[in-house]
Design an enzyme around this catalytic site. Sequence first.
Site, PDB file in Angstrom:
ATOM      1  N   TYR A 189      -1.049   0.503  10.195  1.00 58.33           N
ATOM      2  CA  TYR A 189      -1.528  -0.768   9.261  1.00 58.33           C
ATOM      3  C   TYR A 189      -0.355  -0.009   8.206  1.00 58.33           C
ATOM      4  O   TYR A 189      -0.079  -0.896   7.389  1.00 58.33           O
ATOM      5  CB  TYR A 189      -2.743   0.223   8.552  1.00 58.33           C
ATOM      6  CG  TYR A 189      -2.783  -0.324   7.311  1.00 58.33           C
ATOM      7  CD1 TYR A 189      -3.957  -1.426   7.189  1.00 58.33           C
ATOM      8  CD2 TYR A 189      -3.175   0.966   5.790  1.00 58.33           C
ATOM      9  CE1 TYR A 189      -4.083  -1.912   5.592  1.00 58.33           C
ATOM     10  CE2 TYR A 189      -3.292   0.021   5.120  1.00 58.33           C
ATOM     11  CZ  TYR A 189      -3.963  -0.867   4.678  1.00 58.33           C
ATOM     12  OH  TYR A 189      -3.954  -1.184   3.697  1.00 58.33           O
ATOM     13  N   SER A 202       0.750  -1.528  -0.039  1.00 56.24           N
ATOM     14  CA  SER A 202      -0.164   0.456  -0.273  1.00 56.24           C
ATOM     15  C   SER A 202       0.864   1.142  -0.100  1.00 56.24           C
ATOM     16  O   SER A 202       1.925   0.831   0.286  1.00 56.24           O
ATOM     17  CB  SER A 202      -1.183   0.209   1.092  1.00 56.24           C
ATOM     18  OG  SER A 202      -1.444   0.660   1.627  1.00 56.24           O
TER      19      SER A 202
END
Lengths: 459, 245
Positions: free
Chosen positions: B151, B138
């Site tokens: 995250y 990501s």
Amino acid sequence: MTAKPLARRLPGSRSPSPDTPPLTSTLSGWGRAPVVPGVEIRDEDLRALTKDIPLVRGLGRAYGDAALPAPGDVAIAGSTRADRILSFDPTTGILRAEAGLSLDTICDLFLPRGFFTPITPGTRFVTLGGMVACDVHGKNHHVDGTFGRHVGALTVRTGTGQIVTCSPDRHADLFWATIGGMGLTGAVLDVTVRLTPIPSPWIFEERECMSDIDTFVTALKGAQATWPMTAGWIDCLSGGRSMGRGVILRGRWATAAEAPGPFPGGYRRPSVPFDFPEFALSRPTIRLFNDVFYLKHRRGSRRVVHPYTFFYPLDAIGRWTRMYGTRGFTQYQCVLPEAAGPDAPRRFLTALTSRGGASFLCVIKDCGAEGQGLLSFPRPGISIALDIPMRDHTQALIDALNEQVLREGGRIYLAKDALSRAEHYRAMDPRIGHFLDVRRHWDPDGRIRSAQSARLFGW
Amino acid sequence: MKVILVGATKGIGRAVARRLASRGASMSLLGRDKAELERSARDLEARGAAGRVVTALCDMADPDTFDAALASADADLDGFDTVVVTAAAFATQERLEAEPALLRRLLDTNFTNTILFCEAARKSLLSHGGGTLCVVSSVAGERGRKPVVLYGASKAGLSAYLEGLDHKFRPQGLVTVCVKPGFVTTSMTEGLPAPPLAGTPEAVAARIVRAIDRGTPVVYAPGIWALVMFVIRLLPRTVMRRVGF
Ligand SMILES: NC(=O)c1ccc[n+]([C@@H]2O[C@H](COP(=O)([O-])OP(=O)(O)OC[C@H]3O[C@@H](n4cnc5c(N)ncnc54)[C@H](OP(=O)(O)O)[C@@H]3O)[C@@H](O)[C@H]2O)c1
């Protein structure tokens, strides 16, 4: 992330607590009016989603308030991610798929394999669930009826939360109330429908100018026996002798020998980049457009065309609803029954034009036999659909049109409706009582409701 | 092409699987819910996948399931040349700060277990002479940022691993593709306010499949995020401390 509790993602609930923050998001239908507070929540797992949120929305092509939460409700479940094909049998054409599968995908996948949806509405950006809920019809209505006639079974989550498989033989009351039931009898989870084998993915079409409404209606009826697909556009602005002049469209699937080649995929679409100002859609501009359209077709034509050109001319332009400006528009579609006589369309157009109603081309179609869906729209007669920009007088115009339709013994199409009054709608259809009985049986607590059902049925 | 996919039941993984199916790939779907896997398998068959799409149970929260899943896919496909991992966990920074058990599960799934899975897949691919390992990380792993501290950390570690893997094993025929999506409108992000550059799973899938074809080591998706992250990487810490993203 199946474990993610849906409630956590709901910005509100049916009765928001005092500390729920005010909802800032809004929803509207394809006509962009009305706009109501609400939020659409999408998930691949439509089963789980509909436990908490019983009303479902597909691709949002219902023009009015059919797929909007009722006043006081907040959330609506979006089905578009529940789009898997569960099975397809090429020997029978029987397709079973999750309710969010789009007709666009069905076209992409099955046209090259020699199959097409048995019934298509005028856009391919609809879901299977939406086609069931509106019991859509198309240019072949006079031959093949509505979508519901071709549906073999449905899996539905009812208002009590139970999941029921229904078909014409099993829980037939639920089945026929769900066909055309605007999602009010339960959330459609999956659909079994028989696709139609086609000789080629191309269409042979004929276009011909019609000088007035009477010629038009006669030509539609005349084409019934020989053409499997018919429809037309009429110019609702021309009056007097040329009232209802327009272009009739007749079509059939092209034979393999006529087909110019294999199905060409990948259709690029330009999009309307901004909202038009209101003056862009005034009587003179509409008149100009209608004149040009009519003149362009003066000589008529016969040719083999791409199926999208034939079935989905408006899909060629993305976000075309922006032409109607930020206030949006409503579509009005009614069917004038055969019993009203051959002059009913002329009387309807007179009622429209005498009130200054202007619309781009109206769509006209002769309908065949009534379907078995309890609220299914078409019945034998002539259907007329018009786009009406939202202006201050639009409600009064819709009221007047509804009164005219009532006088003729006709009815309107809920997939398009945003403004009809309950007393008008309820007087149009003797089947409503039966529908509401079935609805109450499967949802005794009245959990499933939409903005439209609250407006027309009170719940 | 013979592909193993983890995470093909939803979102970006579903879109990648459909793209590969339409090209006639043979596929094995790995995941944690057998019924869901089977439904997705039938969908991919109807969309053009070669032969029968097979499935095997594999829970990214439980590394004990990895070897058996890979062995079963290997047997069903009669060898494989590509592994695509899109499965991961996500939760908002707020929730992860408040729920340590959830945080541990997320870190385990996205970092430790994903790397354990990749190690097993790498060995298997190399033993067959190489192939492609494509893993979705990501943009959240590019810089430490306030809304995605935790995250993002799991994805930063994963990205570092994937870069190292590529440097070390590309000469031996193992191509590693690290995908760095920006905001994508999937169920993972449903309910979060979508930024202007949000991508669709289909567009992201198109870039992923192209990167697999070309063996691109790092791919941003949608493409514009390459530029956005280039700028964000250049921002001094003092600026990062002040901004909200
Ligand atoms: N969406 C974004 O904005 C975004 C942005 C940057 C990066 N990413 C990354 O892109 C990847 C895909 O995200 P997405 O948005 O497509 O997510 P998604 O829609 O939530 O799909 C996640 C997929 O992973 C599977 N999965 C989750 N946990 C699993 C587990 N423990 N074991 C096995 N399978 C598991 C899910 O399977 P089930 O069917 O069993 O739930 C599902 O198929 C992830 O790595 C995510 O971190 C996403």
